[in-house]
Design an enzyme around this catalytic site. Sequence first.
Site, mmCIF file in Angstrom:
data_model
loop_
_atom_site.group_PDB
_atom_site.id
_atom_site.type_symbol
_atom_site.label_atom_id
_atom_site.label_comp_id
_atom_site.label_asym_id
_atom_site.label_seq_id
_atom_site.Cartn_x
_atom_site.Cartn_y
_atom_site.Cartn_z
ATOM 1 N N ASP A 163 44.077 39.925 36.103
ATOM 2 C CA ASP A 163 43.565 38.874 36.973
ATOM 3 C C ASP A 163 42.455 38.039 36.307
ATOM 4 O O ASP A 163 41.383 37.871 36.867
ATOM 5 C CB ASP A 163 43.050 39.539 38.272
ATOM 6 C CG ASP A 163 42.607 38.538 39.312
ATOM 7 O OD1 ASP A 163 43.220 37.465 39.396
ATOM 8 O OD2 ASP A 163 41.636 38.836 40.041
ATOM 9 N N ASN A 415 40.861 49.924 32.426
ATOM 10 C CA ASN A 415 40.641 49.450 33.785
ATOM 11 C C ASN A 415 41.948 49.514 34.561
ATOM 12 O O ASN A 415 42.963 48.948 34.136
ATOM 13 C CB ASN A 415 40.166 47.997 33.763
ATOM 14 C CG ASN A 415 39.985 47.432 35.170
ATOM 15 O OD1 ASN A 415 39.008 47.734 35.849
ATOM 16 N ND2 ASN A 415 40.924 46.606 35.619
ATOM 17 N N GLU A 416 41.928 50.207 35.678
ATOM 18 C CA GLU A 416 43.046 50.231 36.626
ATOM 19 C C GLU A 416 44.407 50.456 35.970
ATOM 20 O O GLU A 416 45.324 49.642 36.111
ATOM 21 C CB GLU A 416 43.058 48.941 37.457
ATOM 22 C CG GLU A 416 41.823 48.816 38.328
ATOM 23 C CD GLU A 416 41.965 47.812 39.466
ATOM 24 O OE1 GLU A 416 42.848 46.945 39.379
ATOM 25 O OE2 GLU A 416 41.206 47.901 40.441
ATOM 26 N N ASN A 470 37.314 51.406 41.637
ATOM 27 C CA ASN A 470 37.432 50.030 42.117
ATOM 28 C C ASN A 470 38.026 50.115 43.521
ATOM 29 O O ASN A 470 39.154 50.579 43.677
ATOM 30 C CB ASN A 470 38.362 49.213 41.222
ATOM 31 C CG ASN A 470 37.778 48.985 39.836
ATOM 32 O OD1 ASN A 470 36.645 49.358 39.566
ATOM 33 N ND2 ASN A 470 38.554 48.370 38.967
ATOM 34 N N TYR A 472 38.598 48.270 47.496
ATOM 35 C CA TYR A 472 38.603 47.018 48.264
ATOM 36 C C TYR A 472 38.902 47.242 49.751
ATOM 37 O O TYR A 472 39.618 46.461 50.358
ATOM 38 C CB TYR A 472 39.598 46.039 47.625
ATOM 39 C CG TYR A 472 39.081 45.515 46.297
ATOM 40 C CD1 TYR A 472 38.209 44.429 46.256
ATOM 41 C CD2 TYR A 472 39.436 46.124 45.088
ATOM 42 C CE1 TYR A 472 37.709 43.959 45.053
ATOM 43 C CE2 TYR A 472 38.941 45.656 43.883
ATOM 44 C CZ TYR A 472 38.075 44.574 43.867
ATOM 45 O OH TYR A 472 37.570 44.104 42.676
ATOM 46 N N TYR A 476 41.458 43.959 50.436
ATOM 47 C CA TYR A 476 42.907 44.024 50.242
ATOM 48 C C TYR A 476 43.570 44.935 51.274
ATOM 49 O O TYR A 476 44.763 44.805 51.539
ATOM 50 C CB TYR A 476 43.250 44.501 48.826
ATOM 51 C CG TYR A 476 42.945 43.455 47.775
ATOM 52 C CD1 TYR A 476 43.511 42.186 47.850
ATOM 53 C CD2 TYR A 476 42.086 43.723 46.714
ATOM 54 C CE1 TYR A 476 43.224 41.217 46.906
ATOM 55 C CE2 TYR A 476 41.799 42.765 45.757
ATOM 56 C CZ TYR A 476 42.374 41.507 45.858
ATOM 57 O OH TYR A 476 42.095 40.547 44.919
ATOM 58 N N GLU A 509 33.906 48.385 41.001
ATOM 59 C CA GLU A 509 34.313 47.120 41.618
ATOM 60 C C GLU A 509 34.360 47.311 43.118
ATOM 61 O O GLU A 509 34.847 48.333 43.602
ATOM 62 C CB GLU A 509 35.725 46.687 41.167
ATOM 63 C CG GLU A 509 35.811 46.100 39.793
ATOM 64 C CD GLU A 509 37.216 45.590 39.437
ATOM 65 O OE1 GLU A 509 37.984 45.211 40.353
ATOM 66 O OE2 GLU A 509 37.531 45.588 38.238
ATOM 67 N N TRP A 554 32.057 43.466 42.369
ATOM 68 C CA TRP A 554 33.007 42.529 41.758
ATOM 69 C C TRP A 554 32.906 41.214 42.488
ATOM 70 O O TRP A 554 33.221 41.172 43.632
ATOM 71 C CB TRP A 554 34.427 43.101 41.848
ATOM 72 C CG TRP A 554 35.390 42.340 41.001
ATOM 73 C CD1 TRP A 554 36.346 41.446 41.433
ATOM 74 C CD2 TRP A 554 35.519 42.396 39.570
ATOM 75 N NE1 TRP A 554 37.033 40.948 40.353
ATOM 76 C CE2 TRP A 554 36.545 41.511 39.215
ATOM 77 C CE3 TRP A 554 34.839 43.097 38.564
ATOM 78 C CZ2 TRP A 554 36.925 41.310 37.880
ATOM 79 C CZ3 TRP A 554 35.216 42.889 37.259
ATOM 80 C CH2 TRP A 554 36.257 42.009 36.934
HETATM 81 C C1 BDP Z 1 40.907 44.578 40.406
HETATM 82 C C2 BDP Z 1 40.834 44.196 38.955
HETATM 83 C C3 BDP Z 1 40.102 42.893 38.702
HETATM 84 C C4 BDP Z 1 40.480 41.871 39.741
HETATM 85 C C5 BDP Z 1 40.085 42.403 41.108
HETATM 86 C C6 BDP Z 1 40.412 41.412 42.228
HETATM 87 O O1 BDP Z 1 40.270 45.227 38.170
HETATM 88 O O2 BDP Z 1 40.391 42.428 37.407
HETATM 89 O O3 BDP Z 1 39.930 40.622 39.494
HETATM 90 O O4 BDP Z 1 40.776 43.588 41.367
HETATM 91 O O5 BDP Z 1 41.526 41.472 42.744
HETATM 92 O O6 BDP Z 1 42.191 45.000 40.641
HETATM 93 O O7 BDP Z 1 39.585 40.579 42.528
#
Ligand code: BDP
Length: 603
Positions: A163, A415-416, A470, A472, A476, A509, A554
């Site tokens: 991304d 990362n991920e 990370n 969300y 998400y 994140e 993030w």
């Molecule tokens: C994570 C990633 C990062 C993305 C972020 C996002 O590590 O690179 O920019 O989510 O979706 O999956 O903002």
Amino acid sequence: MLYPISTDSRVVMDLSGVWKFMIDDEVKEVDVNQPLPTGEPMAVPASFNDQAVSAEIRQHSGYVWYEREFTVAKALRDERLVLRFGSATHEAWVYVNGKLVAQHKGGFTPFEAEINEFLVPGANRLTVRVSNLLDYTALPVGNYSEKTDENGKIIRKVDENFDFFNYAGLHRPVKIYSTPVNYIEDITIVPNVDLAANKAEVQVSVKTGGNFDEVRVTILDEQGITIAQASGTDVNAVIENVHLWQPLNAYLYRAKVEGLNNGEVEDVYEEQFGVRKIEVKGGKFLINGEPFYFKGFGKHEDTHVRGRGLDEVYNVHDINLMKAMGANSFRTSHYPYSEEMMRLCDREGIVVIDETPAVGLMLSFTFDVSILEKGDFEDDTWEKLRTAEAHQQVIRELIDRDKNHACVVMWSIANEAATYSKGSYEYFEPLFNLARELDPQKRPCTYVGIMMATPKTDKCTDLVDVIALNRYYGWYVQHGDLKTAEEKTREELLEWQEKYPDKPIMYTEYGADTVAGFHSALGEPFSEEYQEDYYRMNSKVFDEIPNFVGEQLWNFADFQTKFGIMRVQGNKKGIFTRAREPKMVVRYLSERWNGIPNLGYKK
Ligand code: BDP
């Protein structure tokens, strides 16, 4: 690998400036023995994409060419002359006067070559072919495809499996530096601190090229006063009453290394270093024996027009913004940052998690974790990817480059990645072993885990020293529902803590896309209010979890990505805009972080 500096025995020439540039259309072969047939100007260091006002250049996938002339003064021609690239993204072929002198794959680490035998008096022509192609053998991982158009021309396409925009070009300084023929090739510094006795034993190992009768190592303090001196290529210097390198309170000693012949100094190099102790113990991340709490960011090297090119003005500004907020750290998401930034962090006491460019190691995606929890989940990631070799290479090059930096407290191996899929442990175990073997300072290692890698589904947590997540919730998933998001956050963090009571846990994140200037009385998603509510919710949970040792949100600033239906002018999760104007949440976070001590929070 040493950073090029001028000393009593060394000269550095900077080849930054305006070069010639052209896209390789792959129709007519480029003759490297002739000057490039182009008048297009392109500034270096910078990405090429946004400088030219041309969609063709911005979106180009394939090869491009750079060229400039340089002259080496006569006085230097008997010295050893090294041409060095801070980085060329992602692969480069370097020609001096039409002769290939270097080739390097990997867009975020330096490489160099001795060029004496290729030089002529007067003007020399430096030509570089750069590829921005990425595929399943490269890091970061790109989805590569090609087709042939009606004229027989190959049309290549890289669809980023990550991304951020695939900026490319000569991103970091290109320099020529001189050394004497007998020279100091590398220096490795390992400080071993005895906190109780307030002293340190510093091991300095020196690699040389050519011959010296004697190698002399002098340790100097910040005032330039000699603390210790010894001869040899492996010396142990003792520093009594040691001045420690502390987060946001840096102290840098210098190791002056001299190579002598017949009692005369031929080459001299000075490497700065900090003395500090990093440990992971009992669910805590200790710096100098005290629990450290990470406050800060995932970032990008990403600015207007320059793209991913080195921008020292933004580097200084970003660190000042961090300090003003009470932040103390960041992760070099998702690739090694410039050497200039690492040196700045050493100086400023900014704590860095140093990440490889291993991003996009995941070929299927779902937020439905229940699928992953069923038995032995396997997607085709570890079948299809061929990144192991590039991954090893970058671990070698990153540790070789950054091994002496006091600011680096942990390596992030990826990362991920699909660490929830069968085959992931077999892929990662050798890479963790390699990093641990290569790092002379034996720093902790981690990878940054994706949401689907939960305490139930993740297969690789045994490999890490710190659980870096990370997450969300509220973005998400549970989008717009912070109440449920809070419950989910708490539930998962408690589960990690219970399963791995000795491993510290941190967020690397968490964030919510926020359009600067969009406000909502109802706190709707994308508004500045929602971003603040989201961070307040997370903070509350973090403070309840004893082994939670840090929050890196993030993202520091909005950044450019590929086109996508979820991206308007890129990713808007910045708490600053791309121009570094604060969104509303910066006030809340500044207040929170300025109130949290760097050391000793949650004792
Ligand atoms: C994570 C990633 C990062 C993305 C972020 C996002 O590590 O690179 O920019 O989510 O979706 O999956 O903002």
